[in-house]
Design a protein around this motif. Structure first.
Motif, PDB file in Angstrom:
ATOM      1  N   GLN A 193      -4.764   0.922  14.370  1.00  0.00           N
ATOM      2  CA  GLN A 193      -4.599   0.877  12.920  1.00  0.00           C
ATOM      3  C   GLN A 193      -5.212   2.103  12.254  1.00  0.00           C
ATOM      4  O   GLN A 193      -4.700   2.584  11.240  1.00  0.00           O
ATOM      5  N   TYR A 231      -2.895   4.248   9.851  1.00  0.00           N
ATOM      6  CA  TYR A 231      -3.268   4.457   8.453  1.00  0.00           C
ATOM      7  C   TYR A 231      -3.523   5.930   8.162  1.00  0.00           C
ATOM      8  O   TYR A 231      -3.055   6.479   7.157  1.00  0.00           O
ATOM      9  N   SER A 247      -5.812  -5.654   8.748  1.00  0.00           N
ATOM     10  CA  SER A 247      -4.478  -6.023   9.202  1.00  0.00           C
ATOM     11  C   SER A 247      -4.484  -7.365   9.924  1.00  0.00           C
ATOM     12  O   SER A 247      -5.287  -7.598  10.831  1.00  0.00           O
ATOM     13  N   ALA A 303      -0.661   5.838   0.933  1.00  0.00           N
ATOM     14  CA  ALA A 303      -0.932   5.160   2.197  1.00  0.00           C
ATOM     15  C   ALA A 303      -1.265   3.689   1.969  1.00  0.00           C
ATOM     16  O   ALA A 303      -0.849   2.816   2.743  1.00  0.00           O
ATOM     17  N   ASP A 304      -2.013   3.401   0.913  1.00  0.00           N
ATOM     18  CA  ASP A 304      -2.385   2.018   0.625  1.00  0.00           C
ATOM     19  C   ASP A 304      -1.189   1.166   0.201  1.00  0.00           C
ATOM     20  O   ASP A 304      -1.284  -0.059   0.162  1.00  0.00           O
ATOM     21  N   HIS A 357      -0.498   8.015   7.565  1.00  0.00           N
ATOM     22  CA  HIS A 357       0.039   7.892   6.208  1.00  0.00           C
ATOM     23  C   HIS A 357      -0.798   8.704   5.210  1.00  0.00           C
ATOM     24  O   HIS A 357      -0.250   9.341   4.303  1.00  0.00           O
ATOM     25  N   ARG A 399      -5.306  -0.875   5.675  1.00  0.00           N
ATOM     26  CA  ARG A 399      -6.451  -0.105   6.143  1.00  0.00           C
ATOM     27  C   ARG A 399      -7.000  -0.711   7.429  1.00  0.00           C
ATOM     28  O   ARG A 399      -6.835  -1.916   7.670  1.00  0.00           O
ATOM     29  N   SER A 435       0.540   0.926   4.341  1.00  0.00           N
ATOM     30  CA  SER A 435      -0.134   0.556   5.579  1.00  0.00           C
ATOM     31  C   SER A 435      -1.462  -0.120   5.273  1.00  0.00           C
ATOM     32  O   SER A 435      -2.171   0.305   4.361  1.00  0.00           O
ATOM     33  N   GLN A 493      -3.948   9.072   0.093  1.00  0.00           N
ATOM     34  CA  GLN A 493      -4.468   7.719   0.262  1.00  0.00           C
ATOM     35  C   GLN A 493      -3.786   6.705  -0.641  1.00  0.00           C
ATOM     36  O   GLN A 493      -3.519   5.575  -0.225  1.00  0.00           O
TER      37      GLN A 493
END
Length: 278
Positions: free
Chosen positions: A158, A162, A184, A174-175, A165, A180, A178, A171
């Motif tokens: 992960q 992350y 997950s 990315a949030d 991304h 963090r 995916s 960021q």
């Protein structure tokens, strides 16, 4: 672990932006990456997020948000921890990281089902594996072929996913694409993604119209699974509809949720919505 290219996720974002005026959020995103961007230091600590959480609860708290619903069944009312990752009721979302964040299930196994992946991604915990075998078998008996498309994902995997991304789009983006590291559901061993036997529309909005998704939505609760990120509950779960992401919580609880018309674990256990990271 088998990787998938990013365009399907971008296509998902475009679909939501154009069709619903929304940007996509997804907890799944199993693509791996070797990017070296650092994980955000804004990630809340497990102790801060869980300091006031009781060790074990029953879903009775959800009755206050659904007053017209009957009380939980006596079987479903058996309390399990919402914070211990070995519990089938552990709730992982953007407010509730895993504790410890690098948790690894002790009983990972590969279920005897049709697989679209190999390695760690083909594994789930032993309880989930047994339930998945029964569910996949029941679907097949009705002429519906489904495959396991993404199972367990380690903390290390992960991080790479992350950070890929973050390196590619920053960021904030990315949030939206995916989870963090440590946030997950795939890391718990209690969740996996399905695909249709023919491979059509995998990890895309149109998967909701494929036989595997239609069957799972109607029948997964009979085997202890819920569609964890249902349609139009992103303000509660933090993620847009993922018709492919199934989560094991046990037959009694899953059936209780279905019977009472409760869509999310947050609502069922009386927890706050988690649309964004704290």
């Amino acid at each position: 672990m088998q990787s998938r290219p990013l365009p399907s996720r971008r296509a998902f974002a475009g679909f939501l932006t154009a069709g619903a005026g929304l940007a996509v959020l997804t907890a799944c995103t199993p693509e791996s990456s070797t990017a070296s961007a650092e994980v955000s230091t804004a990630t809340p600590s497990p102790s801060a997020a869980m300091a006031s959480e009781p060790a074990a609860v029953t879903p009775a708290a959800a009755a206050s948000s659904t007053p017209a619903s009957p009380p939980p069944s006596s079987a479903a009312a058996t309390g399990f921890s919402l914070t211990d990752p070995v519990s089938p009721w552990v709730v992982v979302n953007k407010h509730r990281p895993l504790n410890p964040p690098n948790y690894v299930p002790a009983d990972l196994v590969q279920p005897a089902v049709r697989l679209a992946v190999s390695g760690e991604a083909s594994m789930v915990n032993s309880t989930t594996a047994s339930a998945a075998e029964k569910m996949f078998g029941a679907a097949a008996a009705e002429g519906v072929v489904m495959t396991l498309a993404s199972g367990y994902r380690s903390y290390t995997t992960q991080i790479a996913t992350y950070n890929g991304h973050v390196a590619g789009s920053g960021q904030a983006a990315a949030d939206r694409a995916s989870a963090r590291p440590g946030f997950s559901e795939h890391q718990t061993g209690w969740a996996f993604d399905i695909a249709d036997g023919g491979g059509a529309c995998s990890f895309q909005p149109c998967f909701a119209d494929q036989p595997a998704a239609i069957w799972a939505k109607a029948n997964a609760h009979k085997y202890g699974f819920v569609v964890r990120y249902p349609w139009m509950f992103h303000d509660t779960t933090g993620y847009f509809y993922e018709s492919w992401h199934l989560r094991y919580i046990g037959v009694d609880a899953a059936t209780d949720m279905a019977t009472r018309g409760i869509s999310t674990l947050e609502q069922y256990f009386g927890l706050e919505a988690a649309p964004d990271y704290l």
